[in-house]
Scaffold this active site. Structure first.
Site, PDB file in Angstrom:
ATOM      1  CE  LYS A 130      -3.850   2.010   2.684  1.00  0.00           C
ATOM      2  NZ  LYS A 130      -4.699   1.830   3.879  1.00  0.00           N
TER       3      LYS A 130
ATOM      4  CB  SER B 287      -8.204   3.515   2.929  1.00  0.00           C
ATOM      5  OG  SER B 287      -7.298   2.935   3.853  1.00  0.00           O
TER       6      SER B 287
ATOM      7  CB  SER C   5      -8.270   0.536   5.806  1.00  0.00           C
ATOM      8  OG  SER C   5      -8.998   1.721   5.660  1.00  0.00           O
TER       9      SER C   5
HETATM   10  N1  GLN Z   1     -12.922   3.694   6.442  1.00  0.00           N
HETATM   11  C1  GLN Z   1     -12.328   4.162   7.651  1.00  0.00           C
HETATM   12  C2  GLN Z   1     -12.015   5.627   7.550  1.00  0.00           C
HETATM   13  O1  GLN Z   1     -12.342   6.190   6.570  1.00  0.00           O
HETATM   14  C3  GLN Z   1     -11.128   3.347   7.973  1.00  0.00           C
HETATM   15  C4  GLN Z   1      -9.877   3.813   7.337  1.00  0.00           C
HETATM   16  C5  GLN Z   1      -8.695   2.972   7.669  1.00  0.00           C
HETATM   17  O2  GLN Z   1      -8.815   1.925   8.311  1.00  0.00           O
HETATM   18  N2  GLN Z   1      -7.542   3.431   7.229  1.00  0.00           N
HETATM   19  O3  GLN Z   1     -11.463   6.224   8.422  1.00  0.00           O
END
Ligand code: GLN
Length: 475
Positions: free
Chosen positions: A75, A150, A174
């Protein structure tokens, strides 16, 4: 399809020259090119072929590491020396890392091959991979749908067989949510299990690094490599690192808790039914016992998560000021104008929304009402889990309240987007490990993920349970 079912099988085939590593890496590079429309990668590393040559040599002369020949995508929020590190943000579009993240160095030291950096929501903020300066990522199962976020690019890279394994990060879901949307395995380790050194900070007391794979064995193997205390991350913990792979087949009896709060309103009926059917089927097995439990404060997890993570993000993202990192707006004569223009043009909409929310909850007039209160609720959520783990070994929930949604469907309603994380954020608030495993498809053929949670540093039991359930379900 790949010619092997997990890394150990691949390594065995590499040793007897049934597979050529160079051809294998070339095939992945070709597939990445062929599937460019998925937009899973921000950067592809052609030098992976050079690495393949070196690693193949090591395999033949017997000096190879545990991950020899495993092809891994990373990532694009993790640092690799002399490679771009953009966090899918315009503000870092010209930035190259000056050092390598501990987690990545460990992979390299065990002879894994890094094939590229994957697309994600900007600074890991999002649930659909639509908030990226590199454009959206498509779900390979249905290209009109999102892959989740994400870490969407990392999930797609594994689901579409563009690499063997990938790394993502999980601050509120995420890794687990995109794993569930793409029909693969995704593990969020215990906070402190894997060093965060070299991970671009979003919310430092929540962020974790973990793997995506097509099987539990590779997750277990790579977790053993990633784990451990690191002098560069004071929150990483000095604690035994079990051989997770060897422990996978332990035959303990397990008691699984079903938190009633996770099966109520808001959960898609099809997901609910499929998971209920699995539970009914698995409870016929005398080695698995299911009991109902309660996690009463889970209803506050989204609110608590979005107060605390935005607060931390607003502080962490101060460093992107046009002076120290990345892009600078050069048209301004005044320093404060330069800051303002750099940040206004460099950050995307969602990142700005989080910085503003975070600044608000930390402002002197509202600090106690929001930030302090949320810290207290975080403690209550942690206590819910501590109480639950006195009664059960593992907790089972859906990973997400719905399957992969249509591209654009939730973009105009951030609150609805945030609800994607309703079942995942509590694990980050409590610092416990969680895994999403694929358990079937809905009537549109879209994957459904089941989440397992265990107590802090109990990944061995978590992975054993995952293995046992998948084995029984597929029997
Ligand atoms: N979807 C969550 C957010 O927008 C989690 C993001 C993550 O785990 N990096 O914060």
């Amino acid at each position: 399809m790949l010619q092997y079912k997990n890394h150990l099988e691949k390594l065995a085939k590499l040793k007897v020259k049934e597979i050529s590593l160079i051809e294998n890496v070339q095939t992945f590079l070709d597939k990445i090119e062929l599937n460019k429309d998925l937009n899973a990668f921000n950067f592809v590393f052609e030098d992976a072929l050079e690495q393949a040559k070196i690693v193949e040599e090591k395999i033949f002369n017997g000096t190879y590491g545990k991950l020899a020949g495993m092809v891994i995508a990373i990532k694009d929020v993790l640092a690799i020396k002399d490679k771009p590190l953009t966090c899918s943000s315009k503000i870092l579009e010209n930035f190259n890392s000056v050092y390598t993240a501990t987690a990545i160095q460990k992979l390299i030291d065990e002879d894994a091959i890094i094939i590229g950096k994957t697309n994600c929501d900007e600074f890991a903020m999002g649930s659909s991979n639509e908030n990226s300066a590199f454009g959206k990522v498509l779900n390979p199962i249905d290209k009109t749908r999102v892959p989740g976020g994400s870490s969407g690019g990392s999930a797609v890279a594994v689901a579409a067989n563009l690499c063997d394994v990938s790394l993502g990060t999980d601050t509120g879901g995420s890794i687990r949510q995109p794993a569930s949307f793409c029909g693969i395995f995704g593990l969020k380790p215990t906070y402190g299990r894997v060093s965060r050194y070299g991970l671009t900070a979003f919310a430092s007391s929540f962020d974790t690094i973990g793997p995506f794979a097509n099987n539990v064995e590779d997750i277990a193997l790579i977790l053993s490599v990633l784990s451990g205390k690191d002098e560069f991350d004071s929150t990483s913990k000095e604690i035994d690192i079990p051989n997770f792979l060897e422990l996978l087949n332990e035959k303990n009896k397990i008691k699984i808790g079903i938190p009633q709060e996770f099966f109520g309103e808001g959960l898609n009926e099809e997901i609910k039914n499929i998971i209920q059917k699995k539970i009914d089927f698995l409870s016929q097995n005398e080695k698995i016992e299911f009991v109902d439990i309660h996690l009463p404060h889970n209803q506050y997890s989204i609110a608590t998560y979005y107060i605390l993570t935005t607060a931390e993000a607003s502080a962490n993202l101060q460093r992107y000021d046009g002076v120290r990192y990345g892009v600078r707006d050069k048209n301004q004569n005044e320093l404060d104008e330069m800051y303002t223009q750099t940040r206004s043009n460099g950050f995307g909409k969602e990142v700005k929304r989080r910085i503003m929310l975070g600044t608000y909850v930390l402002s002197s007039g509202y600090y106690d009402a929001y930030y302090t209160k949320a810290q207290k609720v975080r403690r209550l959520i942690q206590e819910d889990f501590q109480n639950a783990f006195k009664k059960v070994d593992v907790i089972l929930t859906p990973t997400s309240p719905f399957t992969a949604f249509k591209i654009g469907e939730k973009l105009s309603n951030p609150l609805e987007m945030y609800l994607s994380d309703i079942y995942t954020t509590s694990a980050n608030l409590a610092g416990i490990p969680g895994i999403s495993i694929p358990v079937g498809n809905d009537s549109n053929g879209l994957p459904i993920g089941l989440q397992l949670l265990a107590n802090q540093f109990n990944e061995a039991l978590l992975l054993q349970t995952a293995k046992k359930l998948i084995h029984k379900i597929n029997e």
